[in-house]
Design a protein around this motif. Structure first.
Motif, PDB file in Angstrom:
ATOM      1  N   THR A  84     -11.757  43.394  88.626  1.00  0.00           N
ATOM      2  CA  THR A  84     -13.222  42.944  89.015  1.00  0.00           C
ATOM      3  C   THR A  84     -13.549  43.963  89.979  1.00  0.00           C
ATOM      4  O   THR A  84     -14.691  44.518  89.889  1.00  0.00           O
ATOM      5  CB  THR A  84     -13.279  41.483  89.481  1.00  0.00           C
ATOM      6  OG1 THR A  84     -12.636  40.508  88.212  1.00  0.00           O
ATOM      7  CG2 THR A  84     -14.824  41.109  88.999  1.00  0.00           C
ATOM      8  N   THR A  85     -12.856  43.923  91.026  1.00  0.00           N
ATOM      9  CA  THR A  85     -13.372  44.482  92.324  1.00  0.00           C
ATOM     10  C   THR A  85     -13.525  45.956  91.872  1.00  0.00           C
ATOM     11  O   THR A  85     -14.689  46.651  92.154  1.00  0.00           O
ATOM     12  CB  THR A  85     -12.357  44.593  93.621  1.00  0.00           C
ATOM     13  OG1 THR A  85     -12.286  43.234  93.689  1.00  0.00           O
ATOM     14  CG2 THR A  85     -12.917  45.280  94.681  1.00  0.00           C
ATOM     15  N   HIS A 113     -19.088  36.674  95.123  1.00  0.00           N
ATOM     16  CA  HIS A 113     -17.915  37.060  95.638  1.00  0.00           C
ATOM     17  C   HIS A 113     -18.139  38.627  96.475  1.00  0.00           C
ATOM     18  O   HIS A 113     -18.916  39.034  96.328  1.00  0.00           O
ATOM     19  CB  HIS A 113     -16.724  37.280  94.698  1.00  0.00           C
ATOM     20  CG  HIS A 113     -15.457  37.464  95.133  1.00  0.00           C
ATOM     21  ND1 HIS A 113     -14.810  38.604  95.623  1.00  0.00           N
ATOM     22  CD2 HIS A 113     -14.471  36.742  95.203  1.00  0.00           C
ATOM     23  CE1 HIS A 113     -13.477  38.557  96.003  1.00  0.00           C
ATOM     24  NE2 HIS A 113     -13.269  37.381  95.857  1.00  0.00           N
ATOM     25  N   SER A 115     -16.839  41.113  96.419  1.00  0.00           N
ATOM     26  CA  SER A 115     -16.660  42.202  95.891  1.00  0.00           C
ATOM     27  C   SER A 115     -17.565  42.408  94.964  1.00  0.00           C
ATOM     28  O   SER A 115     -18.184  43.480  94.328  1.00  0.00           O
ATOM     29  CB  SER A 115     -15.515  41.991  94.638  1.00  0.00           C
ATOM     30  OG  SER A 115     -15.524  40.936  93.860  1.00  0.00           O
ATOM     31  N   VAL A 159     -22.793  36.255  89.361  1.00  0.00           N
ATOM     32  CA  VAL A 159     -21.532  35.711  89.400  1.00  0.00           C
ATOM     33  C   VAL A 159     -21.707  34.659  88.260  1.00  0.00           C
ATOM     34  O   VAL A 159     -22.578  33.920  88.363  1.00  0.00           O
ATOM     35  CB  VAL A 159     -20.812  35.150  90.575  1.00  0.00           C
ATOM     36  CG1 VAL A 159     -21.703  33.935  91.076  1.00  0.00           C
ATOM     37  CG2 VAL A 159     -19.378  34.756  90.188  1.00  0.00           C
ATOM     38  N   ASN A 163     -16.274  31.073  92.191  1.00  0.00           N
ATOM     39  CA  ASN A 163     -14.885  30.803  92.603  1.00  0.00           C
ATOM     40  C   ASN A 163     -14.840  29.779  93.733  1.00  0.00           C
ATOM     41  O   ASN A 163     -13.747  29.433  93.607  1.00  0.00           O
ATOM     42  CB  ASN A 163     -14.249  32.307  93.102  1.00  0.00           C
ATOM     43  CG  ASN A 163     -14.886  33.021  94.099  1.00  0.00           C
ATOM     44  OD1 ASN A 163     -16.241  32.966  94.294  1.00  0.00           O
ATOM     45  ND2 ASN A 163     -14.012  33.054  95.178  1.00  0.00           N
ATOM     46  N   ASP A 188     -20.204  39.348  86.842  1.00  0.00           N
ATOM     47  CA  ASP A 188     -19.172  39.068  87.344  1.00  0.00           C
ATOM     48  C   ASP A 188     -18.295  38.042  86.875  1.00  0.00           C
ATOM     49  O   ASP A 188     -18.662  36.730  87.044  1.00  0.00           O
ATOM     50  CB  ASP A 188     -19.257  38.682  89.118  1.00  0.00           C
ATOM     51  CG  ASP A 188     -17.672  38.541  89.689  1.00  0.00           C
ATOM     52  OD1 ASP A 188     -16.963  38.266  88.926  1.00  0.00           O
ATOM     53  OD2 ASP A 188     -17.663  38.349  90.970  1.00  0.00           O
ATOM     54  N   ALA A 190     -15.209  36.869  86.489  1.00  0.00           N
ATOM     55  CA  ALA A 190     -13.752  37.039  87.016  1.00  0.00           C
ATOM     56  C   ALA A 190     -13.182  35.455  86.674  1.00  0.00           C
ATOM     57  O   ALA A 190     -12.125  35.083  86.399  1.00  0.00           O
ATOM     58  CB  ALA A 190     -13.449  37.296  88.412  1.00  0.00           C
ATOM     59  N   GLN A 191     -14.183  34.470  87.012  1.00  0.00           N
ATOM     60  CA  GLN A 191     -13.905  33.143  86.843  1.00  0.00           C
ATOM     61  C   GLN A 191     -14.245  32.724  85.448  1.00  0.00           C
ATOM     62  O   GLN A 191     -14.294  31.462  85.067  1.00  0.00           O
ATOM     63  CB  GLN A 191     -14.514  32.385  88.123  1.00  0.00           C
ATOM     64  CG  GLN A 191     -14.065  32.849  89.452  1.00  0.00           C
ATOM     65  CD  GLN A 191     -12.501  32.445  89.692  1.00  0.00           C
ATOM     66  OE1 GLN A 191     -11.803  31.513  88.906  1.00  0.00           O
ATOM     67  NE2 GLN A 191     -11.885  32.969  90.813  1.00  0.00           N
ATOM     68  N   SER A 211     -10.768  40.400  85.704  1.00  0.00           N
ATOM     69  CA  SER A 211      -9.321  40.837  85.961  1.00  0.00           C
ATOM     70  C   SER A 211      -8.481  39.838  85.106  1.00  0.00           C
ATOM     71  O   SER A 211      -8.677  38.650  84.584  1.00  0.00           O
ATOM     72  CB  SER A 211      -9.156  40.150  87.382  1.00  0.00           C
ATOM     73  OG  SER A 211     -10.130  40.616  88.337  1.00  0.00           O
ATOM     74  N   HIS A 213      -5.467  38.895  85.982  1.00  0.00           N
ATOM     75  CA  HIS A 213      -4.471  37.975  86.637  1.00  0.00           C
ATOM     76  C   HIS A 213      -5.240  36.443  86.696  1.00  0.00           C
ATOM     77  O   HIS A 213      -4.432  35.623  87.165  1.00  0.00           O
ATOM     78  CB  HIS A 213      -4.147  38.563  87.965  1.00  0.00           C
ATOM     79  CG  HIS A 213      -5.121  38.529  89.009  1.00  0.00           C
ATOM     80  ND1 HIS A 213      -5.467  37.412  89.664  1.00  0.00           N
ATOM     81  CD2 HIS A 213      -5.985  39.269  89.252  1.00  0.00           C
ATOM     82  CE1 HIS A 213      -6.601  37.913  90.594  1.00  0.00           C
ATOM     83  NE2 HIS A 213      -6.840  38.899  90.122  1.00  0.00           N
ATOM     84  N   LYS A 214      -6.294  36.375  86.651  1.00  0.00           N
ATOM     85  CA  LYS A 214      -6.760  35.109  86.498  1.00  0.00           C
ATOM     86  C   LYS A 214      -7.015  34.428  85.191  1.00  0.00           C
ATOM     87  O   LYS A 214      -7.296  33.368  84.921  1.00  0.00           O
ATOM     88  CB  LYS A 214      -8.337  35.103  87.009  1.00  0.00           C
ATOM     89  CG  LYS A 214      -8.196  35.716  88.515  1.00  0.00           C
ATOM     90  CD  LYS A 214      -9.871  35.682  89.060  1.00  0.00           C
ATOM     91  CE  LYS A 214     -10.038  36.277  90.329  1.00  0.00           C
ATOM     92  NZ  LYS A 214      -9.156  35.726  91.500  1.00  0.00           N
TER      93      LYS A 214
END
Ligand code: PLP
Length: 394
Positions: A84-85, A113, A115, A159, A163, A188, A190-191, A211, A213-214
């Motif tokens: 994400t970053t 976040h 980022s 976002v 998060n 964003d 990511a979550q 991302s 990895h989440k």
């Protein structure tokens, strides 16, 4: 579900692992670990360049990840990044540098976040753009302030799901409002993508960052989805191999597809691993798990409140199962260490969202965040772990 995840076989400090730090990163199912290991043992080669068999397999494995991303999220473009970053930084560099000028407005929120704050602050220093932050009031974005801030906005960055608090913002309304003034919009996510299915084209954002990895994929890989209009407005910011069509000593021409933004050897094994994760998660009913996890989080929330804790997460019906809390006297880090001694992993600190912490009036919280493999028994162990901490610290 836990049986798909080899990590749950291990003991942590003599106890079965109760992993409640999923907003930071999720655990990996065996199929993801196996896919990456299989790639290195049998297909390892660089992508796109050579004609040999291994290079063909590597290219196919890596590009399968992109195809799955486009398919799952209904996007015509998927630029593969380190996460994400990097995806947000890519928008700042590749779109922001060439489309924003001195005095232009970028709207952000207090809930972002780091980022999704720092790249814009860096760009603001380079280009003298104005940043406007939408306030958070009682855990919600102030949409009236948002409407006012939109005046003259060129870009809105929000976002999707926090998060820190698990709050799912009203992104549909935000996108509609941003579009009505002709602003581009970056989500964003990511979550968000770990918890809900998103149709990128239907949602109507211009950029969406997330991302692997989440969502049970490997670390070090993520994506930026971009619609065709915004894609055409982007200029490459990293030059190198793979992103060019021709190079002469006088100058270079660039690829016209996503490779234009992926200079150098990409994260090949991670792409293979993410493809396996996408395949695995495509068989999971996210909506059903969302309801189940939210109900566990809600009961954790009331048990914490009964024990004198302040809980900051509203846990509305669309929010992610994230419970952020503090104890009136016990420092979050002491709390987390005492939980860790019992095999319970939670996160503490500012969660890379210092402006939101300032708004909440705390320097940090303890955060228990749940994911697909968590169940009622994890909540029970967590709450008895909390009781043990309270006993020890009494
Ligand atoms: N945005 C949000 C909402 C996040 O939760 C995170 C990670 O915690 C990020 C961005 C950054 O993600 P990554 O570190 O994978 O680039």
């Amino acid at each position: 579900m836990k049986q798909d995840f080899p990590i749950f076989l291990r003991k942590v400090n003599g106890n079965s692992l109760v992993y409640l730090d999923n907003a930071a990163t999720t655990q990996k199912p065996a199929c993801v670990i196996d896919a990456m290991s299989h790639f290195y043992t049998s297909s390892n080669a660089n992508v796109h360049r050579a004609v040999h068999t291994l290079a063909g397999e590597a290219t196919e494995g890596y590009e399968a990840c992109r195809s799955l991303l486009k398919q799952r999220y209904n996007s015509t473009r998927a630029i593969i990044t380190s996460g994400t970053t990097e995806a947000i930084n890519l928008v700042a560099r590749s779109w922001g540098e060439s489309n924003l000028n001195s005095g232009d407005v970028v709207v952000l929120t207090e809930m972002e976040h780091h980022s999704d704050i720092v790249p814009w602050q860096m760009l603001a220093e380079r280009k003298a753009i104005e940043l406007r932050y939408i306030p958070v009031i009682d855990g919600e974005l102030d949409l009236d302030a948002f409407d006012v801030a939109l005046e003259g906005a060129k870009l809105v960055c929000v976002v999707h799901t926090s998060n820190v608090l698990g709050i799912r913002n009203p992104v549909e309304k935000i996108i509609a409002a941003a579009k009505s003034v002709g602003a581009r919009i970056l989500l964003d996510a990511a979550q968000a993508v770990p918890h809900e299915m998103i149709d990128f084209q239907q949602l109507g954002a211009d950029f969406m960052a997330f991302s692997a990895h989440k969502m049970c994929g490997p670390t070090g890989i993520g994506a930026l989805l971009v619609n065709d209009t915004a894609f055409d407005e982007m200029e490459p910011f990293m030059g190198g191999g793979d992103m060019i069509q021709t190079v002469t000593l006088e100058g270079s021409t660039y690829q016209t597809n996503e490779h234009k933004f992926e200079a150098g050897t990409p994260r090949i094994a991670e792409g293979v691993g993410w493809a396996a994760a996408l395949d695995w998660i495509s068989k999971v009913d996210l909506q059903q798990h969302h309801k189940r996890l939210l109900s566990i989080a809600t009961s954790i929330k009331s048990s914490l409140q009964e024990r004198g804790m302040t809980v900051y997460s509203p846990l509305g019906p669309d929010d992610a199962a994230v419970v952020s809390f503090t104890h009136p006297t016990i420092h979050p880090e002491d709390f987390a260490r005492l939980l860790d001694a019992q095999g319970i992993a939670v996160r503490t600190g500012h969660h890379c969202a210092q402006p939101l912490m300032d708004k909440l009036g705390v320097s940090g919280t303890i955060r228990a965040s749940l994911y697909l493999y968590n169940d009622d028994s994890d909540a029970e162990v967590f709450l008895s772990g909390i009781d043990r901490v309270l006993e020890v610290m009494a």
